[in-house]
Design a protein around this motif. Structure first.
Motif, PDB file in Angstrom:
ATOM      1  N   LEU A  33     -36.650 -29.842  -0.974  1.00 56.08           N
ATOM      2  CA  LEU A  33     -35.216 -29.598  -0.738  1.00 56.08           C
ATOM      3  C   LEU A  33     -34.849 -29.677   0.747  1.00 56.08           C
ATOM      4  CD1 LEU A  33     -34.559 -26.766  -3.345  1.00 56.08           C
ATOM      5  CD2 LEU A  33     -33.950 -29.179  -3.502  1.00 56.08           C
ATOM      6  N   GLY A  34     -35.741 -30.245   1.544  1.00 56.94           N
ATOM      7  CA  GLY A  34     -35.376 -30.580   2.922  1.00 56.94           C
ATOM      8  C   GLY A  34     -35.751 -29.565   3.979  1.00 56.94           C
ATOM      9  N   PHE A  35     -36.465 -28.496   3.608  1.00 59.92           N
ATOM     10  CA  PHE A  35     -36.852 -27.490   4.599  1.00 59.92           C
ATOM     11  C   PHE A  35     -38.172 -27.877   5.258  1.00 59.92           C
ATOM     12  CE2 PHE A  35     -34.179 -25.011   1.634  1.00 59.92           C
ATOM     13  CZ  PHE A  35     -33.226 -24.573   2.542  1.00 59.92           C
ATOM     14  N   LYS A  36     -38.425 -27.213   6.395  1.00 58.67           N
ATOM     15  CA  LYS A  36     -39.682 -27.487   7.103  1.00 58.67           C
ATOM     16  C   LYS A  36     -40.787 -26.565   6.594  1.00 58.67           C
ATOM     17  CE  LYS A  36     -37.662 -29.019  11.434  1.00 58.67           C
ATOM     18  NZ  LYS A  36     -36.980 -28.382  12.551  1.00 58.67           N
ATOM     19  N   LEU A  37     -42.033 -27.017   6.844  1.00 61.01           N
ATOM     20  CA  LEU A  37     -43.213 -26.235   6.480  1.00 61.01           C
ATOM     21  C   LEU A  37     -43.090 -24.831   7.081  1.00 61.01           C
ATOM     22  CD1 LEU A  37     -45.906 -27.173   5.064  1.00 61.01           C
ATOM     23  CD2 LEU A  37     -46.895 -27.301   7.345  1.00 61.01           C
ATOM     24  N   ILE A  38     -43.638 -23.850   6.443  1.00 55.74           N
ATOM     25  CA  ILE A  38     -43.695 -22.433   6.861  1.00 55.74           C
ATOM     26  C   ILE A  38     -42.323 -21.743   6.791  1.00 55.74           C
ATOM     27  CG2 ILE A  38     -44.440 -20.745   8.621  1.00 55.74           C
ATOM     28  CD1 ILE A  38     -46.743 -22.477   7.553  1.00 55.74           C
ATOM     29  N   GLU A  39     -41.299 -22.277   7.497  1.00 54.25           N
ATOM     30  CA  GLU A  39     -40.014 -21.567   7.508  1.00 54.25           C
ATOM     31  C   GLU A  39     -39.208 -21.830   6.228  1.00 54.25           C
ATOM     32  OE1 GLU A  39     -38.040 -23.288  10.977  1.00 54.25           O
ATOM     33  OE2 GLU A  39     -36.989 -24.675   9.649  1.00 54.25           O
ATOM     34  N   GLY A  40     -39.630 -22.856   5.447  1.00 53.31           N
ATOM     35  CA  GLY A  40     -38.863 -23.251   4.265  1.00 53.31           C
ATOM     36  C   GLY A  40     -38.681 -22.162   3.221  1.00 53.31           C
ATOM     37  N   PRO A  41     -39.785 -21.492   2.803  1.00 49.45           N
ATOM     38  CA  PRO A  41     -39.645 -20.529   1.712  1.00 49.45           C
ATOM     39  C   PRO A  41     -38.603 -19.442   1.982  1.00 49.45           C
ATOM     40  CG  PRO A  41     -41.944 -21.070   2.008  1.00 49.45           C
ATOM     41  CD  PRO A  41     -41.202 -21.747   3.129  1.00 49.45           C
ATOM     42  N   GLY A  42     -38.601 -18.866   3.167  1.00 48.95           N
ATOM     43  CA  GLY A  42     -37.632 -17.807   3.480  1.00 48.95           C
ATOM     44  C   GLY A  42     -36.208 -18.313   3.384  1.00 48.95           C
ATOM     45  N   LYS A  43     -35.984 -19.540   3.865  1.00 50.17           N
ATOM     46  CA  LYS A  43     -34.633 -20.095   3.816  1.00 50.17           C
ATOM     47  C   LYS A  43     -34.234 -20.450   2.384  1.00 50.17           C
ATOM     48  CE  LYS A  43     -34.603 -21.876   8.510  1.00 50.17           C
ATOM     49  NZ  LYS A  43     -34.389 -23.038   9.377  1.00 50.17           N
ATOM     50  N   MET A  44     -35.212 -20.966   1.607  1.00 50.88           N
ATOM     51  CA  MET A  44     -34.875 -21.362   0.244  1.00 50.88           C
ATOM     52  C   MET A  44     -34.490 -20.142  -0.602  1.00 50.88           C
ATOM     53  SD  MET A  44     -36.835 -23.868  -2.416  1.00 50.88           S
ATOM     54  CE  MET A  44     -38.083 -22.774  -3.068  1.00 50.88           C
ATOM     55  N   MET A  45     -35.077 -18.985  -0.273  1.00 49.56           N
ATOM     56  CA  MET A  45     -34.727 -17.766  -1.013  1.00 49.56           C
ATOM     57  C   MET A  45     -33.223 -17.482  -0.863  1.00 49.56           C
ATOM     58  SD  MET A  45     -36.459 -14.009  -0.722  1.00 49.56           S
ATOM     59  CE  MET A  45     -35.552 -13.558   0.763  1.00 49.56           C
ATOM     60  N   GLY A  46     -32.696 -17.714   0.350  1.00 47.05           N
ATOM     61  CA  GLY A  46     -31.253 -17.518   0.573  1.00 47.05           C
ATOM     62  C   GLY A  46     -30.421 -18.568  -0.136  1.00 47.05           C
ATOM     63  N   LEU A  47     -30.915 -19.813  -0.139  1.00 42.86           N
ATOM     64  CA  LEU A  47     -30.185 -20.914  -0.768  1.00 42.86           C
ATOM     65  C   LEU A  47     -30.127 -20.751  -2.285  1.00 42.86           C
ATOM     66  CD1 LEU A  47     -28.936 -23.761   0.057  1.00 42.86           C
ATOM     67  CD2 LEU A  47     -31.079 -24.724  -0.790  1.00 42.86           C
ATOM     68  N   ALA A  48     -31.209 -20.172  -2.849  1.00 44.39           N
ATOM     69  CA  ALA A  48     -31.332 -20.070  -4.311  1.00 44.39           C
ATOM     70  C   ALA A  48     -30.156 -19.308  -4.927  1.00 44.39           C
ATOM     71  CB  ALA A  48     -32.643 -19.380  -4.679  1.00 44.39           C
ATOM     72  N   SER A  49     -29.561 -18.416  -4.155  1.00 46.82           N
ATOM     73  CA  SER A  49     -28.439 -17.615  -4.675  1.00 46.82           C
ATOM     74  C   SER A  49     -27.232 -18.472  -5.028  1.00 46.82           C
ATOM     75  CB  SER A  49     -28.006 -16.577  -3.634  1.00 46.82           C
ATOM     76  OG  SER A  49     -29.051 -15.673  -3.402  1.00 46.82           O
ATOM     77  N   TYR A  50     -27.163 -19.688  -4.500  1.00 48.19           N
ATOM     78  CA  TYR A  50     -26.024 -20.572  -4.776  1.00 48.19           C
ATOM     79  C   TYR A  50     -26.200 -21.367  -6.070  1.00 48.19           C
ATOM     80  CZ  TYR A  50     -24.410 -19.640  -0.028  1.00 48.19           C
ATOM     81  OH  TYR A  50     -23.967 -19.017   1.099  1.00 48.19           O
ATOM     82  N   GLY A  51     -27.437 -21.391  -6.596  1.00 46.43           N
ATOM     83  CA  GLY A  51     -27.698 -22.203  -7.789  1.00 46.43           C
ATOM     84  C   GLY A  51     -27.653 -21.376  -9.065  1.00 46.43           C
ATOM     85  N   ASN A  52     -27.803 -22.076 -10.192  1.00 43.00           N
ATOM     86  CA  ASN A  52     -27.828 -21.422 -11.501  1.00 43.00           C
ATOM     87  C   ASN A  52     -29.279 -21.134 -11.875  1.00 43.00           C
ATOM     88  OD1 ASN A  52     -27.739 -20.667 -14.139  1.00 43.00           O
ATOM     89  ND2 ASN A  52     -26.773 -22.545 -14.911  1.00 43.00           N
ATOM     90  N   PRO A  53     -29.665 -19.855 -11.918  1.00 43.68           N
ATOM     91  CA  PRO A  53     -31.073 -19.543 -12.194  1.00 43.68           C
ATOM     92  C   PRO A  53     -31.489 -19.783 -13.630  1.00 43.68           C
ATOM     93  CG  PRO A  53     -29.790 -17.517 -11.974  1.00 43.68           C
ATOM     94  CD  PRO A  53     -28.851 -18.650 -11.676  1.00 43.68           C
TER      95      PRO A  53
END
Ligand SMILES: [Fe+2]
Length: 482
Positions: free
Chosen positions: A103-123
């Protein structure tokens, strides 16, 4: 194969390590002994031994240690008993990272950012239904998944395979906004992590019968999942050590030796404020070297700070000993007014320069946590996410994430008297003992440690005031200090 060679290289490094350490310590015939300690046991020790529990279920999850990616264990007294491991390539951390890179994030810092992004999607969307089919939750508490959809285990690119992109769509185009479908993929990955972790903690509960849970490892920094565990009521008490990631394995290694091997008495970790502190003389030296106007204000520093926060000013707050671990817990923090609906954008535009979709965290007095948020379990290390209560979503708008959640840190009198006093002073003006709390650093730099670091960041970022202990520092030409 490259990944496996990487593992072999790692083992060669371990073999060579004693020689290297002897060189570092200039010790040809050292009196100390070398111990090789398992990575996940170090994570487990870092969580269990400093916890307040005599016995507890332990779960550690990360990308990978030597071979293990997950450990289910039981701690009692001075002993940690391994119950179950999940080994590479089945790694929840590597899976989450692979999707974040997709989804376009960088290694290491990606997971933390994706956790914030996930709130915008349909789980619960189609990506989740499809992704769920790739995973198998095993009766022994472990899990595995269909590795044909991933490539991180055989290439240096920590990513997903063609089979994955055939099913979930191509990797995100650089520079483009996330599509709705991509947001659903982020939400799906987050939902999967929650499912797998809940499966493991339920199993741990069943086999240990314990009322206590300790967690560590990089995936334990997934505060959304931790909030779900806390609210599930499966365990009465949860302890997640503040340095839950790999930095915490340093204390874990020391504690494992100290307790499990040398059988020394355990000691409760009462605080994350384990770093250096600086007196006013050291602070003034740094301020004067930079030529900034300042005033030693005593208790008036609290009134000044609360008033300025009410005026929507951005305050850099530097007190006492620095926190251990990745989160700023109120001693090296940037604080702002949560009631202003524009404050998230203001903070991002002026100071943090973070992606607009990422939420900011809340710092709240422990006794008021349940008033504003949907759970009151204390959370001193900012490792749980709760929901903002419906009636406060409009009142604390800049804290409330798109799905109504917020990452929480609770503060009590014992842990951080200055922060509690500030929250109470702010409450007198605003009605809320709640502030936005984000780490005191500027983009691309670590959290400040010394007064010199603090002054440097203050000068180079668009913050309004810096409070060093009880010293108010302004920008040149501010004029407010007379
Ligand atoms: Fe780790």
């Amino acid at each position: 194969m490259e990944e496996n060679l990487g593992m072999l290289n790692y083992l060669f490094d371990m073999y060579k390590l004693p020689k290297k350490l002897k060189e570092v310590f200039h010790a040809k015939h050292p009196k100390f002994k070398f111990h090789f300690l398992e990575h996940h046991l170090c994570h487990a020790a870092s969580a269990f031994f400093p916890s307040p529990f005599e016995e507890a279920a332990i779960l550690t999850i990360d990308g990978a240690g030597e071979w293990a990616t997950t450990l289910l264990a039981y701690g009692k007294g001075n002993n940690i008993q391994k119950l179950q491991t999940v080994n590479t390539p089945y790694s929840l951390g590597a899976f989450y990272q692979a999707v974040s890179i997709h989804l376009g994030f960088k290694l290491i810092e990606g997971p933390g950012k994706m956790m914030g992004l996930a709130s915008y999607g349909n789980p619960e969307g189609k990506p989740y239904q499809d992704m769920k089919k790739l995973f198998r939750l095993k009766d022994n508490g472990g899990f595995d998944f269909d590795m044909r959809y991933f490539s991180y285990h055989y290439t240096r690119k920590s990513g997903v395979s063609k089979k994955f992109t055939d099913l979930f769509g191509p990797s995100k185009t650089k520079g483009a906004d996330w599509t709705d479908h991509e947001l659903d993929v982020a939400a799906a990955a987050q939902h999967i992590v929650e499912d797998v972790i809940m499966h493991m903690v339920k199993h741990l509960k069943k086999v240990t019968g314990s009322n206590n849970l300790c967690m560590a490892g990089g995936v334990a920094l997934n505060s959304v999942t931790n909030g779900i565990i806390a609210k599930s009521g499966l365990f009465k008490d949860i302890f997640i050590q503040p340095a839950a990631g790999d930095s915490g394995t340093t204390i874990g290694a020391a504690l494992l030796l100290n307790h499990q091997i040398l059988n020394r008495e355990r000691k409760l970790m009462e605080t994350a404020f384990l770093g250096p502190s600086y007196d006013n003389a050291a602070c003034i030296k740094a301020i004067e070297a930079a030529g900034l106007p300042y005033k030693v204000a005593g208790d008036a520093a609290y009134d000044f700070t609360a008033e300025q926060l009410m005026n929507n000013k951005i305050i850099a707050w530097f007190q006492g000993r620095m926190e251990f671990g990745p989160r700023a817990l109120g001693n090296r923090s940037i604080l702002a007014n949560p009631m202003n609906p524009d404050m998230k954008d203001i903070l991002n535009r002026r100071v943090k320069f973070r992606e607009g979709f990422r939420p900011f965290a809340a710092i709240v007095t422990e006794e008021n946590c349940g008033t504003y948020f949907d759970h009151d379990y204390p959370n001193p290390y900012m490792l749980l996410v709760y929901n903002v209560r419906e009636e406060y979503k409009q009142k604390l708008p800049s804290l409330t994430h798109v799905d109504g959640t917020v990452r929480i840190q609770t503060v009590n009198e014992k842990e951080n008297p200055p922060m509690r006093k500030l929250l109470k002073t702010f409450e007198q003006l605003s009605g809320y003992p709640v502030l936005i709390n984000t780490s005191f650093n500027i983009k691309g730099e670590p959290i400040v440690c010394t007064p010199e670091d603090a002054v440097h960041s203050f000068i180079n970022a668009d913050m309004d005031y810096l409070i060093l202990n009880d010293i108010i520092v302004a920008k040149q030409g501010d004029g407010i200090l007379g």
